[in-house]
Structure formats: structure tokens, C-alpha cells
Design a protein around this motif. Sequence first.
Motif, PDB file in Angstrom:
ATOM      1  N   MET A 118     -19.510 -18.976  -4.121  1.00 32.53           N
ATOM      2  CA  MET A 118     -20.010 -19.952  -4.956  1.00 32.53           C
ATOM      3  C   MET A 118     -20.474 -21.200  -3.551  1.00 32.53           C
ATOM      4  N   ALA A 119     -19.277 -20.882  -3.057  1.00 36.48           N
ATOM      5  CA  ALA A 119     -20.402 -22.113  -1.788  1.00 36.48           C
ATOM      6  C   ALA A 119     -21.422 -22.782  -1.491  1.00 36.48           C
ATOM      7  N   ALA A 120     -22.411 -21.356  -1.399  1.00 37.77           N
ATOM      8  CA  ALA A 120     -23.902 -21.349  -1.672  1.00 37.77           C
ATOM      9  C   ALA A 120     -24.280 -21.944  -3.185  1.00 37.77           C
ATOM     10  N   CYS A 121     -24.230 -21.171  -4.014  1.00 39.97           N
ATOM     11  CA  CYS A 121     -24.991 -21.955  -5.270  1.00 39.97           C
ATOM     12  C   CYS A 121     -25.092 -23.805  -5.318  1.00 39.97           C
ATOM     13  N   PRO A 122     -26.046 -24.129  -5.206  1.00 38.47           N
ATOM     14  CA  PRO A 122     -26.919 -24.993  -5.334  1.00 38.47           C
ATOM     15  C   PRO A 122     -26.054 -25.695  -6.839  1.00 38.47           C
ATOM     16  N   ASN A 123     -25.436 -25.267  -7.496  1.00 40.16           N
ATOM     17  CA  ASN A 123     -25.006 -25.134  -8.673  1.00 40.16           C
ATOM     18  C   ASN A 123     -23.098 -25.545  -9.165  1.00 40.16           C
ATOM     19  N   SER A 124     -23.074 -24.704  -7.801  1.00 35.68           N
ATOM     20  CA  SER A 124     -21.484 -24.660  -7.495  1.00 35.68           C
ATOM     21  C   SER A 124     -21.215 -24.399  -9.310  1.00 35.68           C
ATOM     22  N   ALA A 125     -22.140 -22.689  -9.214  1.00 37.85           N
ATOM     23  CA  ALA A 125     -21.692 -21.862 -10.263  1.00 37.85           C
ATOM     24  C   ALA A 125     -20.875 -20.875 -10.108  1.00 37.85           C
ATOM     25  N   ALA A 126     -19.729 -20.361 -10.636  1.00 38.53           N
ATOM     26  CA  ALA A 126     -19.235 -19.508 -10.280  1.00 38.53           C
ATOM     27  C   ALA A 126     -19.276 -17.739 -10.777  1.00 38.53           C
ATOM     28  N   ASN A 127     -20.572 -18.290 -11.353  1.00 39.81           N
ATOM     29  CA  ASN A 127     -20.998 -16.591 -12.092  1.00 39.81           C
ATOM     30  C   ASN A 127     -20.865 -15.642 -11.674  1.00 39.81           C
ATOM     31  N   LEU A 128     -21.311 -15.463 -10.221  1.00 39.62           N
ATOM     32  CA  LEU A 128     -21.424 -14.243  -9.222  1.00 39.62           C
ATOM     33  C   LEU A 128     -20.026 -13.711  -8.989  1.00 39.62           C
ATOM     34  N   PHE A 129     -19.124 -14.102  -8.923  1.00 36.88           N
ATOM     35  CA  PHE A 129     -17.091 -13.581  -8.523  1.00 36.88           C
ATOM     36  C   PHE A 129     -17.196 -13.636  -9.527  1.00 36.88           C
ATOM     37  N   THR A 130     -17.049 -14.336 -10.837  1.00 34.40           N
ATOM     38  CA  THR A 130     -16.619 -13.845 -12.307  1.00 34.40           C
ATOM     39  C   THR A 130     -17.387 -12.486 -12.657  1.00 34.40           C
ATOM     40  N   ALA A 131     -18.569 -12.505 -12.089  1.00 43.01           N
ATOM     41  CA  ALA A 131     -19.321 -11.266 -12.682  1.00 43.01           C
ATOM     42  C   ALA A 131     -18.790  -9.913 -11.843  1.00 43.01           C
ATOM     43  N   ALA A 132     -18.527 -10.137 -11.265  1.00 45.15           N
ATOM     44  CA  ALA A 132     -18.183  -9.301  -9.503  1.00 45.15           C
ATOM     45  C   ALA A 132     -16.536  -8.753 -10.671  1.00 45.15           C
ATOM     46  N   LYS A 133     -16.109  -9.637 -11.016  1.00 44.97           N
ATOM     47  CA  LYS A 133     -14.651  -9.012 -11.739  1.00 44.97           C
ATOM     48  C   LYS A 133     -14.523  -8.635 -12.552  1.00 44.97           C
ATOM     49  N   VAL A 134     -14.888  -9.216 -13.707  1.00 48.76           N
ATOM     50  CA  VAL A 134     -15.665  -8.169 -14.860  1.00 48.76           C
ATOM     51  C   VAL A 134     -16.044  -6.929 -14.929  1.00 48.76           C
ATOM     52  N   SER A 135     -17.292  -6.852 -14.423  1.00 47.31           N
ATOM     53  CA  SER A 135     -17.193  -5.455 -13.971  1.00 47.31           C
ATOM     54  C   SER A 135     -16.718  -4.515 -13.595  1.00 47.31           C
ATOM     55  N   HIS A 136     -15.426  -5.322 -12.488  1.00 45.18           N
ATOM     56  CA  HIS A 136     -14.817  -4.087 -12.083  1.00 45.18           C
ATOM     57  C   HIS A 136     -13.965  -3.951 -13.417  1.00 45.18           C
ATOM     58  N   LEU A 137     -13.383  -4.660 -14.084  1.00 42.15           N
ATOM     59  CA  LEU A 137     -12.249  -4.546 -14.714  1.00 42.15           C
ATOM     60  C   LEU A 137     -13.304  -3.821 -15.929  1.00 42.15           C
ATOM     61  N   ASN A 138     -14.427  -3.609 -15.907  1.00 44.94           N
ATOM     62  CA  ASN A 138     -14.835  -2.885 -17.325  1.00 44.94           C
ATOM     63  C   ASN A 138     -15.246  -1.771 -16.790  1.00 44.94           C
ATOM     64  N   LEU A 139     -15.203  -1.027 -15.467  1.00 42.38           N
ATOM     65  CA  LEU A 139     -14.935  -0.131 -15.136  1.00 42.38           C
ATOM     66  C   LEU A 139     -13.374   0.511 -15.343  1.00 42.38           C
ATOM     67  N   LEU A 140     -12.482  -0.005 -15.092  1.00 40.29           N
ATOM     68  CA  LEU A 140     -11.110   0.931 -15.370  1.00 40.29           C
ATOM     69  C   LEU A 140     -11.247   1.242 -16.859  1.00 40.29           C
ATOM     70  N   PRO A 141     -10.511   2.288 -17.001  1.00 39.38           N
ATOM     71  CA  PRO A 141     -10.750   2.843 -18.607  1.00 39.38           C
ATOM     72  C   PRO A 141      -9.249   2.351 -19.309  1.00 39.38           C
ATOM     73  N   GLN A 142      -8.154   1.845 -18.672  1.00 41.44           N
ATOM     74  CA  GLN A 142      -7.988   0.783 -19.264  1.00 41.44           C
ATOM     75  C   GLN A 142      -8.686  -0.263 -20.125  1.00 41.44           C
ATOM     76  N   GLY A 143      -9.799  -1.421 -19.382  1.00 40.85           N
ATOM     77  CA  GLY A 143     -10.238  -2.228 -20.045  1.00 40.85           C
ATOM     78  C   GLY A 143     -11.420  -2.186 -20.592  1.00 40.85           C
ATOM     79  N   GLN A 144     -11.508  -0.923 -21.165  1.00 39.75           N
ATOM     80  CA  GLN A 144     -12.577  -1.028 -22.194  1.00 39.75           C
ATOM     81  C   GLN A 144     -11.663  -1.835 -23.106  1.00 39.75           C
TER      82      GLN A 144
END
Length: 88
Positions: free
Chosen positions: A1-27
Motif C-alpha cells: 500500500m505504501a507504494a501506491c500513489p493513491n494509497s489504495a489497499a486493493n492488492l492487499f484486500t484482493a489477496a485476502k479475498v482470494s485466499h478466503l475464496n479458496l477455502l471450502p467453507q468460504g464459498q
Amino acid sequence: MAACPNSAANLFTAAKVSHLNLLPQGQAERYSRVEAMVDTMEEFFGSCTNHGECQEACPKEISIDFIALMNKDYLKAKFKNRKTLARS
Ligand code: SF4
């Protein structure tokens, strides 16, 4: 997020969302979760304009493709909710 010129947290949040979506109980909560996480993220952080700085700076080499996947799920969630609201 520190590298983002917009102070956006999309990459961090997207990684978290994708990780939770991989879990069977996450569906079950996949779409309500992504909607809640994105809406909260956008309340506190800047907007993503796909610069890709985050990807370059990320020590885990997480690709911005995950941001695209998150955005796709977010749109699906909004569409699903709109259909549910229309039925009620
Ligand atoms: S892609 Fe660019 S704008 Fe989006 S979060 Fe990464 S650095 Fe920020």
C-alpha cells in the motif's frame, strides 16, 4: 500500500479475498464478504487506478490480476443483491 500513489489497499484486500475464496467453507459467504470488504476498504483508502506499483513493490509478488478477480466478484455480488432486492 505504501507504494501506491493513491494509497489504495486493493492488492492487499484482493489477496485476502482470494485466499478466503479458496477455502471450502468460504464459498457460502463469498459475495456478501467481498461486498463488505470492498465497501469498507473504499471508505478508508484511496481508489485503485491500476498503476501496478503495488505489484512491483510486493515482497510476495502478488499479481494485480487478483484485483481484477476481486472487482469481478464485487460486481457479481452487487448484481446478485440487486436481483434479491427485486424479488423481495
Ligand atoms: S494497481 Fe496501482 S492504484 Fe491499484 S492498488 Fe496497486 S499501486 Fe495502487
